[in-house]
Design a protein around this motif. Structure first.
Motif, PDB file in Angstrom:
ATOM      1  N   PHE A 278       0.699  -1.068   0.104  1.00 54.80           N
ATOM      2  CA  PHE A 278      -0.164   0.007  -0.134  1.00 54.80           C
ATOM      3  C   PHE A 278       1.101   1.319   0.043  1.00 54.80           C
ATOM      4  CE2 PHE A 278      -2.789  -3.364   1.583  1.00 54.80           C
ATOM      5  CZ  PHE A 278      -3.878  -3.534   1.347  1.00 54.80           C
ATOM      6  N   VAL A 279       0.794   2.015  -0.735  1.00 58.12           N
ATOM      7  CA  VAL A 279       1.766   3.740  -0.958  1.00 58.12           C
ATOM      8  C   VAL A 279       0.154   4.487  -1.244  1.00 58.12           C
ATOM      9  CG1 VAL A 279       2.727   4.695  -2.324  1.00 58.12           C
ATOM     10  CG2 VAL A 279       3.014   2.253  -2.763  1.00 58.12           C
ATOM     11  N   GLU A 280       0.781   5.478   0.563  1.00 58.43           N
ATOM     12  CA  GLU A 280       0.267   6.701   0.301  1.00 58.43           C
ATOM     13  C   GLU A 280      -0.717   7.569  -0.398  1.00 58.43           C
ATOM     14  OE1 GLU A 280       1.629   8.266   4.170  1.00 58.43           O
ATOM     15  OE2 GLU A 280      -0.266   9.734   3.790  1.00 58.43           O
ATOM     16  N   SER A 281      -1.613   7.792  -0.343  1.00 55.98           N
ATOM     17  CA  SER A 281      -1.956   8.723  -2.347  1.00 55.98           C
ATOM     18  C   SER A 281      -2.607   9.830  -2.009  1.00 55.98           C
ATOM     19  CB  SER A 281      -1.933   7.666  -3.029  1.00 55.98           C
ATOM     20  OG  SER A 281      -1.189   6.545  -3.446  1.00 55.98           O
ATOM     21  N   TRP A 282      -2.506  10.159  -3.086  1.00 51.02           N
ATOM     22  CA  TRP A 282      -4.024  11.840  -3.062  1.00 51.02           C
ATOM     23  C   TRP A 282      -5.062  11.107  -4.003  1.00 51.02           C
ATOM     24  CZ3 TRP A 282       0.053  12.329  -0.010  1.00 51.02           C
ATOM     25  CH2 TRP A 282       0.194  11.858   1.685  1.00 51.02           C
ATOM     26  N   VAL A 283      -5.892  10.947  -4.158  1.00 47.30           N
ATOM     27  CA  VAL A 283      -6.584  11.158  -5.950  1.00 47.30           C
ATOM     28  C   VAL A 283      -7.565  12.463  -5.729  1.00 47.30           C
ATOM     29  CG1 VAL A 283      -8.008   9.638  -5.747  1.00 47.30           C
ATOM     30  CG2 VAL A 283      -6.866   9.972  -7.314  1.00 47.30           C
ATOM     31  N   SER A 284      -7.703  13.069  -6.787  1.00 51.62           N
ATOM     32  CA  SER A 284      -9.086  13.604  -6.456  1.00 51.62           C
ATOM     33  C   SER A 284      -9.370  13.476  -7.973  1.00 51.62           C
ATOM     34  CB  SER A 284      -8.697  15.520  -6.435  1.00 51.62           C
ATOM     35  OG  SER A 284      -7.945  15.609  -7.779  1.00 51.62           O
ATOM     36  N   TYR A 285     -10.896  13.571  -7.699  1.00 54.26           N
ATOM     37  CA  TYR A 285     -11.953  13.215  -9.023  1.00 54.26           C
ATOM     38  C   TYR A 285     -12.540  14.514  -9.490  1.00 54.26           C
ATOM     39  CZ  TYR A 285     -11.078   8.159  -7.688  1.00 54.26           C
ATOM     40  OH  TYR A 285      -9.494   7.203  -7.476  1.00 54.26           O
ATOM     41  N   PRO A 286     -12.860  15.047 -10.724  1.00 57.83           N
ATOM     42  CA  PRO A 286     -13.035  16.222 -10.868  1.00 57.83           C
ATOM     43  C   PRO A 286     -14.701  16.267 -11.244  1.00 57.83           C
ATOM     44  CG  PRO A 286     -11.447  15.007 -12.660  1.00 57.83           C
ATOM     45  CD  PRO A 286     -12.415  14.548 -11.233  1.00 57.83           C
ATOM     46  N   ALA A 287     -15.564  15.232 -11.607  1.00 54.65           N
ATOM     47  CA  ALA A 287     -16.701  15.492 -12.263  1.00 54.65           C
ATOM     48  C   ALA A 287     -17.287  16.664 -11.387  1.00 54.65           C
ATOM     49  CB  ALA A 287     -16.958  13.443 -11.796  1.00 54.65           C
ATOM     50  N   ARG A 288     -17.393  16.379 -10.551  1.00 58.44           N
ATOM     51  CA  ARG A 288     -18.508  17.647  -9.309  1.00 58.44           C
ATOM     52  C   ARG A 288     -18.163  19.067  -9.512  1.00 58.44           C
ATOM     53  NH1 ARG A 288     -21.165  17.042  -3.790  1.00 58.44           N
ATOM     54  NH2 ARG A 288     -19.017  16.613  -2.847  1.00 58.44           N
ATOM     55  N   TYR A 289     -16.426  19.075  -9.291  1.00 55.98           N
ATOM     56  CA  TYR A 289     -16.142  20.629  -9.261  1.00 55.98           C
ATOM     57  C   TYR A 289     -15.057  20.902 -10.408  1.00 55.98           C
ATOM     58  CZ  TYR A 289     -11.069  19.601  -9.581  1.00 55.98           C
ATOM     59  OH  TYR A 289      -9.618  19.235  -9.406  1.00 55.98           O
ATOM     60  N   LYS A 290     -15.683  20.127 -11.074  1.00 55.38           N
ATOM     61  CA  LYS A 290     -15.201  21.058 -13.201  1.00 55.38           C
ATOM     62  C   LYS A 290     -16.624  21.012 -14.249  1.00 55.38           C
ATOM     63  CE  LYS A 290     -11.001  22.706 -12.773  1.00 55.38           C
ATOM     64  NZ  LYS A 290     -10.186  23.988 -13.156  1.00 55.38           N
ATOM     65  N   GLY A 291     -17.024  19.939 -13.522  1.00 57.24           N
ATOM     66  CA  GLY A 291     -17.500  19.176 -14.421  1.00 57.24           C
ATOM     67  C   GLY A 291     -19.593  19.444 -14.342  1.00 57.24           C
ATOM     68  N   ALA A 292     -19.795  20.332 -12.994  1.00 60.71           N
ATOM     69  CA  ALA A 292     -21.845  20.077 -12.843  1.00 60.71           C
ATOM     70  C   ALA A 292     -21.597  21.307 -14.258  1.00 60.71           C
ATOM     71  CB  ALA A 292     -21.433  20.962 -11.524  1.00 60.71           C
ATOM     72  N   ASP A 293     -23.017  21.496 -13.721  1.00 62.39           N
ATOM     73  CA  ASP A 293     -24.304  21.737 -15.358  1.00 62.39           C
ATOM     74  C   ASP A 293     -23.531  23.613 -14.538  1.00 62.39           C
ATOM     75  OD1 ASP A 293     -25.336  19.891 -15.437  1.00 62.39           O
ATOM     76  OD2 ASP A 293     -27.181  20.251 -14.497  1.00 62.39           O
ATOM     77  N   THR A 294     -23.806  24.346 -16.320  1.00 67.62           N
ATOM     78  CA  THR A 294     -22.998  25.582 -15.887  1.00 67.62           C
ATOM     79  C   THR A 294     -22.134  25.699 -16.099  1.00 67.62           C
ATOM     80  OG1 THR A 294     -23.992  27.137 -13.863  1.00 67.62           O
ATOM     81  CG2 THR A 294     -25.739  26.505 -15.366  1.00 67.62           C
ATOM     82  N   PHE A 295     -21.104  25.175 -15.475  1.00 66.71           N
ATOM     83  CA  PHE A 295     -19.334  25.435 -15.433  1.00 66.71           C
ATOM     84  C   PHE A 295     -18.650  25.038 -16.406  1.00 66.71           C
ATOM     85  CE2 PHE A 295     -18.565  23.942 -10.294  1.00 66.71           C
ATOM     86  CZ  PHE A 295     -19.856  24.699  -9.768  1.00 66.71           C
ATOM     87  N   ALA A 296     -19.500  25.222 -17.797  1.00 68.55           N
ATOM     88  CA  ALA A 296     -18.608  25.520 -18.420  1.00 68.55           C
ATOM     89  C   ALA A 296     -19.083  26.852 -19.821  1.00 68.55           C
ATOM     90  CB  ALA A 296     -18.092  24.260 -19.071  1.00 68.55           C
ATOM     91  N   PRO A 297     -19.157  28.047 -19.315  1.00 73.76           N
ATOM     92  CA  PRO A 297     -19.878  29.081 -20.287  1.00 73.76           C
ATOM     93  C   PRO A 297     -18.592  29.465 -21.643  1.00 73.76           C
ATOM     94  CG  PRO A 297     -19.818  30.033 -18.076  1.00 73.76           C
ATOM     95  CD  PRO A 297     -19.942  28.227 -18.226  1.00 73.76           C
ATOM     96  N   LEU A 298     -19.126  28.740 -22.763  1.00 76.64           N
ATOM     97  CA  LEU A 298     -17.902  28.950 -23.885  1.00 76.64           C
ATOM     98  C   LEU A 298     -19.171  30.006 -25.348  1.00 76.64           C
ATOM     99  CD1 LEU A 298     -16.139  27.352 -24.585  1.00 76.64           C
ATOM    100  CD2 LEU A 298     -17.617  25.726 -26.162  1.00 76.64           C
ATOM    101  N   GLY A 299     -18.357  30.141 -25.656  1.00 74.55           N
ATOM    102  CA  GLY A 299     -18.394  31.685 -26.742  1.00 74.55           C
ATOM    103  C   GLY A 299     -18.502  32.776 -25.925  1.00 74.55           C
ATOM    104  N   PRO A 300     -18.742  34.014 -26.883  1.00 74.29           N
ATOM    105  CA  PRO A 300     -20.034  33.937 -27.619  1.00 74.29           C
ATOM    106  C   PRO A 300     -19.176  32.571 -28.996  1.00 74.29           C
ATOM    107  CG  PRO A 300     -19.508  36.222 -27.340  1.00 74.29           C
ATOM    108  CD  PRO A 300     -18.739  36.077 -26.265  1.00 74.29           C
ATOM    109  N   TRP A 301     -17.932  33.607 -30.472  1.00 73.14           N
ATOM    110  CA  TRP A 301     -17.926  33.622 -31.488  1.00 73.14           C
ATOM    111  C   TRP A 301     -17.479  32.134 -31.150  1.00 73.14           C
ATOM    112  CZ3 TRP A 301     -21.246  35.449 -35.337  1.00 73.14           C
ATOM    113  CH2 TRP A 301     -22.052  36.650 -34.553  1.00 73.14           C
ATOM    114  N   VAL A 302     -17.052  31.860 -32.575  1.00 72.54           N
ATOM    115  CA  VAL A 302     -15.446  30.839 -32.890  1.00 72.54           C
ATOM    116  C   VAL A 302     -15.005  31.471 -34.275  1.00 72.54           C
ATOM    117  CG1 VAL A 302     -15.161  29.031 -33.473  1.00 72.54           C
ATOM    118  CG2 VAL A 302     -16.543  29.002 -31.601  1.00 72.54           C
ATOM    119  N   VAL A 303     -14.080  32.258 -33.436  1.00 74.93           N
ATOM    120  CA  VAL A 303     -12.852  32.602 -35.238  1.00 74.93           C
ATOM    121  C   VAL A 303     -12.492  31.642 -35.320  1.00 74.93           C
ATOM    122  CG1 VAL A 303     -11.565  34.230 -35.610  1.00 74.93           C
ATOM    123  CG2 VAL A 303     -13.158  35.066 -34.001  1.00 74.93           C
ATOM    124  N   THR A 304     -12.254  31.490 -37.149  1.00 71.67           N
ATOM    125  CA  THR A 304     -12.194  30.532 -37.789  1.00 71.67           C
ATOM    126  C   THR A 304     -10.495  30.969 -37.636  1.00 71.67           C
ATOM    127  OG1 THR A 304     -12.337  32.091 -39.767  1.00 71.67           O
ATOM    128  CG2 THR A 304     -13.787  30.119 -39.063  1.00 71.67           C
TER     129      THR A 304
END
Lengths: 307, 307
Positions: B185-211
């Protein structure tokens, strides 16, 4: 009912199991499980009847399996969700901790898990998976199972070497009203899972999706993992720490669960009498065939190839 | 060219900027940026011509913005990718470390960032984002920019309180040939990002895409973040630790990059003269309006609402 998605005449097609050895192709337009979940109960039954009466028959042994859902919005996986885990957890949440695998990591039953030697240790993780049938957010626990379309099998392939590479030991920036510049640094560890959980072929899924009405109790299913015929894991979904309804309800408070989303319920890890720890099964060293079974749901087998 | 995805007559529609104040609706079938990236150059030019000559004109000020790509296969984000980061990193990878935000976390320009008070501190992260135009794996660095459809702006909303909750301090199972049961056994830390990075409205994107052809150098763009008009971050994409071609080439060795995928290039974090650290900007305490600008690409503004 048991559905699958296969490659048929060069395109994806949904099929339904007729017997253990025979499947029937669903009408055109049903290209994967998501397309089956999307229609009304009446349309689904009508499509099933048409398939059983007039659909092309295929031998199950000859099917070219694809991931049951071709492109789910997300594959949401619950970490450390087995009642055997607390022994080794020194601190952690009392709620399901989750990460996302992208749809590009999916492969079907019988397809290769493709590894590179330099990516170090890679191990399988046998899991019961849920396919969401109805989109929802803030789903109450007693409503949660009504959002399940069916159940399938996930191999949540994991590369702990890549996890170690993608872990930062760093000083996190925290607010501190008492500090001159308003911040203080807190020694922290953070690991980023896109590579070690989300690489191509790291999400074998399938072969069948068994509809929820045909699964009497998703928390009473034997789950095994074997390697080249040797039984490694012999567990039961009764040992899930958080059950299906709890996970759906909790997750949907944060992330809207969409039709076709897949939820990996967490690794079964009780060792069989003869087997070692599943985390010790280094596929990148051993190669070979990994088979995961969930009683009444199916047997998912994938072999290792090096690229 | 500058494209966006908007809600038009109750459905998603792609538009092209005609002037700073006017946009033209693309022909039916072009429902978002992915649908524009999917067609051949000739079809795209033809659709643009048709839009400019005959497409319905809309006032930019009245657009109901949607995420430029409605349902990307993945939003792949690079962590700690600013040259100011190494000061606070005690150990970490020499390659881009990445995580995935699900498409369900996207919201368009002008839409609310929806928070719950009990989720603790939530801060914005201003980022240049890449939209992939052509699917590829194992993309060579000198070919990488040819896979870019265009550039947009991402607010990589982050909840460090949820990150702390979803971090395990645990004993990881490592193989050990010298041990009786083959593991240690090796003492470790691991963090799981679904909530802290992936919650609803956590990715505002835009307004434009410039080619891409209209962005002379994606590594020479001023990037700012302001809160209720106060400038917090004033940085430049010249300070990215790993550039666009490096990230695309490295990421695609592991995860196939698909048409429509979005890559968040990592947080710009140099403080403006007056501003504090962007990580110190607790939107869940302050509420208000966050605006992120990338010179030549656009200005993405979203306000906080509590739910």
């Amino acid at each position: 009912m048991k559905f699958a998605t296969v490659e048929h005449r060069g395109s994806p097609a949904a099929v339904i199991a007729v017997t253990d050895t025979e499947a029937a192709v669903l009408p055109a337009g049903f290209t994967d499980i998501e397309s089956i979940a999307r229609v009304s109960d009446e349309e689904r039954l009508s499509a099933v009847h048409e398939a059983l009466w007039a659909g092309e028959r295929l031998q199950v042994s000859g099917l070219a399996w694809l991931p049951p859902v071709l492109r789910p919005g997300k594959i949401l996986c619950v970490a450390l969700n087995n009642s055997a885990n607390p022994d080794r957890i020194m601190s952690g949440p009392d709620t399901p901790a989750m990460f996302v695998k992208p749809s590009s990591s999916l492969v079907g039953h019988g397809r290769a898990i493709r590894l590179r030697k330099e990516d170090g240790r890679v191990h399988p993780e046998p899991e019961l998976a849920v396919v969401i049938g109805r989109t929802g957010a803030d789903i109450a626990q007693d409503e949660a199972l009504s959002h399940v379309f069916g159940y399938t099998v996930l191999n949540d392939i994991t590369a702990p070497g890549l996890r170690n590479e993608d872990t930062f030991h760093y000083r996190a920036i925290h607010p501190d009203p008492g500090a001159a510049d308003g911040v203080r640094f807190v020694e922290s560890w953070v690991s980023y899972p896109a590579r070690y959980k989300g690489a191509d072929t790291f999400a074998p899924l399938g072969p069948w999706v068994v509809t929820a009405d045909d699964v009497a109790d998703p928390h009473a299913l034997r789950i095994t993992c074997s390697h080249d015929g040797r039984l490694i894991t012999d567990d039961n979904t009764a040992n899930l720490r958080f059950g299906v309804a709890e996970v759906i309800s909790f997750a949907s408070r944060y992330l809207t669960l969409e039709q076709g989303d897949v939820i990996g319920m967490g690794t079964a890890l009780r060792r069989s009498g003869a087997g070692g720890a599943v985390q010790n099964l280094d596929l990148n060293r051993l190669g070979g065939l990994v088979e995961i079974t969930v009683d009444g749901i199916g047997a998912l087998a994938n072999h290792v190839e090096w690229r």
